[in-house]
Design a protein around this motif. Structure first.
Motif, PDB file in Angstrom:
ATOM      1  N   SER A 172     -26.207 -13.598 -20.078  1.00  0.00           N
ATOM      2  CA  SER A 172     -25.134 -13.544 -19.085  1.00  0.00           C
ATOM      3  C   SER A 172     -25.082 -14.823 -18.263  1.00  0.00           C
ATOM      4  CB  SER A 172     -25.329 -12.335 -18.163  1.00  0.00           C
ATOM      5  OG  SER A 172     -25.237 -11.123 -18.876  1.00  0.00           O
ATOM      6  N   ALA A 173     -26.257 -15.308 -17.846  1.00  0.00           N
ATOM      7  CA  ALA A 173     -26.305 -16.529 -17.039  1.00  0.00           C
ATOM      8  C   ALA A 173     -25.755 -17.722 -17.822  1.00  0.00           C
ATOM      9  CB  ALA A 173     -27.734 -16.800 -16.584  1.00  0.00           C
ATOM     10  N   HIS A 174     -26.129 -17.817 -19.088  1.00  0.00           N
ATOM     11  CA  HIS A 174     -25.653 -18.934 -19.914  1.00  0.00           C
ATOM     12  C   HIS A 174     -24.133 -18.884 -20.087  1.00  0.00           C
ATOM     13  CE1 HIS A 174     -25.489 -21.978 -23.043  1.00  0.00           C
ATOM     14  NE2 HIS A 174     -24.781 -21.130 -23.778  1.00  0.00           N
ATOM     15  N   CYS A 175     -23.622 -17.721 -20.438  1.00  0.00           N
ATOM     16  CA  CYS A 175     -22.186 -17.605 -20.707  1.00  0.00           C
ATOM     17  C   CYS A 175     -21.359 -17.725 -19.436  1.00  0.00           C
ATOM     18  CB  CYS A 175     -21.891 -16.283 -21.417  1.00  0.00           C
ATOM     19  SG  CYS A 175     -22.578 -16.183 -23.086  1.00  0.00           S
ATOM     20  N   GLU A 176     -21.838 -17.150 -18.339  1.00  0.00           N
ATOM     21  CA  GLU A 176     -21.104 -17.246 -17.080  1.00  0.00           C
ATOM     22  C   GLU A 176     -21.046 -18.694 -16.586  1.00  0.00           C
ATOM     23  OE1 GLU A 176     -19.710 -14.748 -14.816  1.00  0.00           O
ATOM     24  OE2 GLU A 176     -19.660 -13.590 -16.669  1.00  0.00           O
ATOM     25  N   GLY A 177     -22.170 -19.411 -16.726  1.00  0.00           N
ATOM     26  CA  GLY A 177     -22.222 -20.773 -16.212  1.00  0.00           C
ATOM     27  C   GLY A 177     -21.698 -21.811 -17.177  1.00  0.00           C
ATOM     28  N   GLU A 178     -22.277 -21.868 -18.410  1.00  0.00           N
ATOM     29  CA  GLU A 178     -21.952 -22.935 -19.338  1.00  0.00           C
ATOM     30  C   GLU A 178     -20.606 -22.752 -20.019  1.00  0.00           C
ATOM     31  OE1 GLU A 178     -23.718 -25.663 -19.576  1.00  0.00           O
ATOM     32  OE2 GLU A 178     -25.058 -24.835 -18.058  1.00  0.00           O
ATOM     33  N   ILE A 179     -20.181 -21.515 -20.217  1.00  0.00           N
ATOM     34  CA  ILE A 179     -18.917 -21.275 -20.917  1.00  0.00           C
ATOM     35  C   ILE A 179     -17.775 -21.021 -19.944  1.00  0.00           C
ATOM     36  CG2 ILE A 179     -17.714 -19.733 -22.515  1.00  0.00           C
ATOM     37  CD1 ILE A 179     -20.348 -19.397 -23.989  1.00  0.00           C
ATOM     38  N   MET A 180     -17.993 -20.125 -18.973  1.00  0.00           N
ATOM     39  CA  MET A 180     -16.931 -19.795 -18.034  1.00  0.00           C
ATOM     40  C   MET A 180     -16.849 -20.769 -16.868  1.00  0.00           C
ATOM     41  SD  MET A 180     -15.518 -17.341 -19.531  1.00  0.00           S
ATOM     42  CE  MET A 180     -14.296 -17.045 -18.243  1.00  0.00           C
ATOM     43  N   GLY A 181     -17.966 -21.437 -16.573  1.00  0.00           N
ATOM     44  CA  GLY A 181     -17.960 -22.424 -15.504  1.00  0.00           C
ATOM     45  C   GLY A 181     -18.126 -21.857 -14.113  1.00  0.00           C
ATOM     46  N   TYR A 182     -18.551 -20.588 -14.008  1.00  0.00           N
ATOM     47  CA  TYR A 182     -18.798 -20.026 -12.685  1.00  0.00           C
ATOM     48  C   TYR A 182     -20.032 -20.665 -12.062  1.00  0.00           C
ATOM     49  CZ  TYR A 182     -15.475 -16.237 -13.574  1.00  0.00           C
ATOM     50  OH  TYR A 182     -14.348 -15.521 -13.821  1.00  0.00           O
ATOM     51  N   THR A 183     -20.027 -20.728 -10.739  1.00  0.00           N
ATOM     52  CA  THR A 183     -21.184 -21.251 -10.028  1.00  0.00           C
ATOM     53  C   THR A 183     -22.122 -20.105  -9.691  1.00  0.00           C
ATOM     54  OG1 THR A 183     -20.151 -20.961  -7.863  1.00  0.00           O
ATOM     55  CG2 THR A 183     -19.727 -23.038  -9.009  1.00  0.00           C
ATOM     56  N   ASN A 184     -23.265 -20.433  -9.128  1.00  0.00           N
ATOM     57  CA  ASN A 184     -24.245 -19.406  -8.763  1.00  0.00           C
ATOM     58  C   ASN A 184     -24.061 -18.893  -7.345  1.00  0.00           C
ATOM     59  OD1 ASN A 184     -25.589 -19.360 -11.214  1.00  0.00           O
ATOM     60  ND2 ASN A 184     -26.823 -21.136 -10.663  1.00  0.00           N
ATOM     61  N   THR A 185     -22.981 -19.283  -6.712  1.00  0.00           N
ATOM     62  CA  THR A 185     -22.722 -18.807  -5.360  1.00  0.00           C
ATOM     63  C   THR A 185     -21.652 -17.734  -5.394  1.00  0.00           C
ATOM     64  OG1 THR A 185     -21.916 -19.411  -3.173  1.00  0.00           O
ATOM     65  CG2 THR A 185     -21.039 -20.652  -5.001  1.00  0.00           C
ATOM     66  N   ASN A 186     -21.647 -16.862  -4.425  1.00  0.00           N
ATOM     67  CA  ASN A 186     -20.638 -15.808  -4.337  1.00  0.00           C
ATOM     68  C   ASN A 186     -19.477 -16.199  -3.429  1.00  0.00           C
ATOM     69  OD1 ASN A 186     -21.870 -13.894  -6.023  1.00  0.00           O
ATOM     70  ND2 ASN A 186     -23.307 -13.358  -4.406  1.00  0.00           N
ATOM     71  N   ILE A 187     -19.430 -17.461  -3.044  1.00  0.00           N
ATOM     72  CA  ILE A 187     -18.376 -17.933  -2.157  1.00  0.00           C
ATOM     73  C   ILE A 187     -17.371 -18.739  -2.960  1.00  0.00           C
ATOM     74  CG2 ILE A 187     -17.851 -19.326  -0.113  1.00  0.00           C
ATOM     75  CD1 ILE A 187     -20.707 -18.860   0.807  1.00  0.00           C
ATOM     76  N   THR A 188     -16.093 -18.421  -2.863  1.00  0.00           N
ATOM     77  CA  THR A 188     -15.075 -19.183  -3.577  1.00  0.00           C
ATOM     78  C   THR A 188     -14.944 -20.562  -2.959  1.00  0.00           C
ATOM     79  OG1 THR A 188     -13.364 -18.269  -2.145  1.00  0.00           O
ATOM     80  CG2 THR A 188     -13.762 -17.135  -4.214  1.00  0.00           C
ATOM     81  N   THR A 189     -14.718 -21.555  -3.799  1.00  0.00           N
ATOM     82  CA  THR A 189     -14.676 -22.929  -3.320  1.00  0.00           C
ATOM     83  C   THR A 189     -13.328 -23.298  -2.736  1.00  0.00           C
ATOM     84  OG1 THR A 189     -13.928 -23.789  -5.447  1.00  0.00           O
ATOM     85  CG2 THR A 189     -16.295 -23.584  -5.124  1.00  0.00           C
TER      86      THR A 189
END
Length: 275
Positions: A172-189
């Motif tokens: 999940s961490a790999h796909c969320e970060g490397e593929i989807m590009g989500y950050t590890n923060t819960n705050i929208t940029t």
């Protein structure tokens, strides 16, 4: 695959990066059975584990791929049946969880395309000796698979549960970060225009109810493939001369223009050593 030298790249870093960027691999098994087909395949996303260079002098044989398969999948049934019918002499050892036959994983690039002879702007007008082909890229992996069944008795079941917990979190961490590009923060940029920018933080396993995740884990079986050999095939017009290759790029970009064709054109240039 037919590994013609001009298309072959066995550089570990190149192949590892390819798998990380394209983690959905096809698991193929060949398990003799009176009740299941000999050959079965399933699309499974994989996590690549690369050992530290200091841990081995032959790191390619220590690379591992972690995945999981639905228990209700007929291929999983064949796998578990194969383990259950291993000779009694091995049934009490750790080898009972290792498939006796080799497995194949195949990873492919989303960028592939038919190449018409019309693209060969040098050779076609001069000789006409051209034929259609297809450009594509793929990595094939052969190895031995260790199976982690959370319903196994005693320590093996406990070990499998721990494996699956780590597996689904890492995947999940790999796909969320490397593929989807989500950050590890819960705050929208609040920023737009880039992959993952302006989105909420990455989804994690802990975002779902624990009881729900536990139910899911009971209905999957973990697979860890220890890599024995790995080959990459990048068939991207390397055999053509500069004029024909440039014709391929122009034909894909100008004549087709979709993201897939643009991706192929980019890979044609990269495989030719161009920027």
């Amino acid at each position: 695959m037919y590994m013609k030298e001009i298309y072959t790249d066995s550089t570990p870093d190149t192949l590892h990066t390819f798998i990380q960027q394209n983690p959905l691999g096809v698991l193929t098994t060949a398990i003799p059975s009176p009740t299941h087909p000999l050959l079965q395949s399933t699309h499974i996303p994989w996590v690549l584990d690369i050992p530290s260079p200091t841990t081995t002098t032959d790191s390619i044989n220590k690379v591992k791929l972690r995945g999981h398969i639905a228990r209700s999948n007929p291929q999983c049934a064949a796998i578990l049946d194969s383990l259950a019918t291993q000779p009694e002499s091995t049934s009490q050892s750790t080898s009972q969880s290792i498939l006796p036959t080799e497995v194949l994983l195949l990873f492919t690039s989303p960028y592939h395309s038919y190449i018409t002879p019309h693209f060969y702007t040098t050779t076609k007008p001069l000789t006409g000796k051209v034929a259609p082909t297809w450009n594509y890229a793929a990595v094939q992996v052969y190895g031995r698979a260790r199976i982690y069944n959370p319903r196994a008795e005693g320590g093996l079941g406990t070990q499998a549960a721990a494996f699956l917990d780590k597996q689904i979190r890492d995947l999940s961490a790999h796909c969320e970060g490397e593929i989807m590009g989500y950050t590890n923060t819960n705050i929208t940029t609040g920023i737009t225009g880039g992959k993952g920018e302006g989105r909420e933080g990455a989804w994690t396993v802990d975002d779902a109810p624990e009881a729900y995740i536990n139910i899911l884990k009971k209905n999957i079986v973990g697979i860890e493939v220890t890599v024995e050999r790995m080959d990459g095939k990048f068939k991207m017009s390397q055999e053509r001369g500069d004029g024909d290759r440039e014709g391929v790029v122009r034909g894909l970009v100008d004549g087709m223009g979709r993201d897939i064709e643009k991706g192929v054109a980019r890979m044609v240039r990269e495989c030719a050593g161009e920027k």
